[in-house]
Design a protein around this motif. Sequence first.
Motif, PDB file in Angstrom:
ATOM      1  N   LYS A 144     -39.985  62.703  21.676  1.00  0.00           N
ATOM      2  CA  LYS A 144     -39.085  63.265  22.697  1.00  0.00           C
ATOM      3  C   LYS A 144     -38.650  62.167  23.668  1.00  0.00           C
ATOM      4  CE  LYS A 144     -38.616  67.142  25.860  1.00  0.00           C
ATOM      5  NZ  LYS A 144     -39.273  68.293  26.488  1.00  0.00           N
ATOM      6  N   PRO A 145     -37.328  62.035  23.906  1.00  0.00           N
ATOM      7  CA  PRO A 145     -36.886  61.016  24.864  1.00  0.00           C
ATOM      8  C   PRO A 145     -37.522  61.249  26.232  1.00  0.00           C
ATOM      9  CG  PRO A 145     -35.012  61.999  23.729  1.00  0.00           C
ATOM     10  CD  PRO A 145     -36.218  62.829  23.385  1.00  0.00           C
ATOM     11  N   LYS A 146     -37.872  60.159  26.871  1.00  0.00           N
ATOM     12  CA  LYS A 146     -38.467  60.286  28.208  1.00  0.00           C
ATOM     13  C   LYS A 146     -37.333  60.271  29.236  1.00  0.00           C
ATOM     14  CE  LYS A 146     -42.843  58.119  26.978  1.00  0.00           C
ATOM     15  NZ  LYS A 146     -42.635  58.138  25.521  1.00  0.00           N
ATOM     16  N   PRO A 147     -37.384  61.210  30.209  1.00  0.00           N
ATOM     17  CA  PRO A 147     -36.296  61.229  31.203  1.00  0.00           C
ATOM     18  C   PRO A 147     -36.319  59.956  32.032  1.00  0.00           C
ATOM     19  CG  PRO A 147     -38.054  62.771  31.794  1.00  0.00           C
ATOM     20  CD  PRO A 147     -38.404  62.239  30.448  1.00  0.00           C
ATOM     21  N   LYS A 148     -35.132  59.506  32.409  1.00  0.00           N
ATOM     22  CA  LYS A 148     -35.057  58.297  33.241  1.00  0.00           C
ATOM     23  C   LYS A 148     -35.498  58.645  34.658  1.00  0.00           C
ATOM     24  CE  LYS A 148     -31.578  55.557  30.919  1.00  0.00           C
ATOM     25  NZ  LYS A 148     -30.146  55.364  30.750  1.00  0.00           N
ATOM     26  N   VAL A 149     -36.332  57.792  35.222  1.00  0.00           N
ATOM     27  CA  VAL A 149     -36.835  58.049  36.577  1.00  0.00           C
ATOM     28  C   VAL A 149     -35.781  57.619  37.585  1.00  0.00           C
ATOM     29  CG1 VAL A 149     -38.727  57.600  38.170  1.00  0.00           C
ATOM     30  CG2 VAL A 149     -39.183  57.681  35.726  1.00  0.00           C
TER      31      VAL A 149
END
Length: 341
Positions: A330-335
């Motif tokens: 799953k792509p990690k959301p950009k912080v």
Amino acid sequence: MTAAPPSSTGRELSDPPTDGVSNIRFSNHSDHLLVSSWDKSVRLYDASADVLRGKFMHGGAVLDCCFHDDSSGFTASLDHTVRRLVFNYNKEDILGRHDAPVRCIEYSYTTGQVITGSWDKTLKCWDPRGASGQERSLVGTYTQPERVYSMSLVGNRLVVATAGRHVNVYDLRNMSQPEQRRESSLKYQTRCVRCYPNGTGYALSSVEGRVAMEFFDLSEAGQSKKYAFKCHRKTEEGKDIVYPVNAIAFHPIYGTFATGGCDGYVNVWDGANKKRLYQYTKYPTSIAALSFSRDGRLLAVASSYTYEAGDKPHAPDAIFVRSVNEVEVKPKPKVLPDLAA
């Protein structure tokens, strides 16, 4: 020696092929897995139950396979034949022939046609419904610039990668000429091409440890998104060791993708954010092929030496089926906000 825990490489399927694995594909309808091999066999497994459902032998090595429905498929063979196999009835017939080994095969669910690519430098389209006579089932023959090495389909788009680093993009509704004639943006021989599940482009890998992310949109904005990255390489005693990237498989839900190399590693990438998400434990030998199940919960891995370093002792050919955790794909959301945007 104790067996590795299932979490490391996954569960090994019993009754594997006895020679190199050329391709593995999950069905679109179940956890059935089709496997083609240099041992001249095509095997159908129920991957979750670890049951061999059926096996067909060919006159030569089988270089590719694809599903038609859950219990039948098509094969591309070194003996120049294109075959249909029906596992339920243990029945096979020859759809047709090329003038040289058939390297790639795809079934289009949108057009109901089978597409084959051969080392005779042609693509052929077949209608499997008219298969009682070879002439009746051949829809068309399309000359390619070189031998066909890899193909991929998404919707009505077909991407064909050949020797000489050529890439042809076709619309299946009009095969008379390519919609786009391209050249690989990688300097070395193409190993694998796979279309993005969202239909906007394709990933292409080379023998020299790189993957290119390409887009169909030819506008300046579309082409500005393309890039390439290095992978499947290591440094030893100050020297770069580079491995071929044999396999690319996209996750059907998240659009992230796995690559498999001759280094025995499977890496998972987030192409949109240009990040590696995960690296699995090293497999016994080269990764020859990869496939995610239709729901993305399983990943099949062919650990099978591809003779990139010539004939030498190697681990036996094996197929591992591993459960995929969301964190791996799953792509990690950009912080932080994307300043470039």
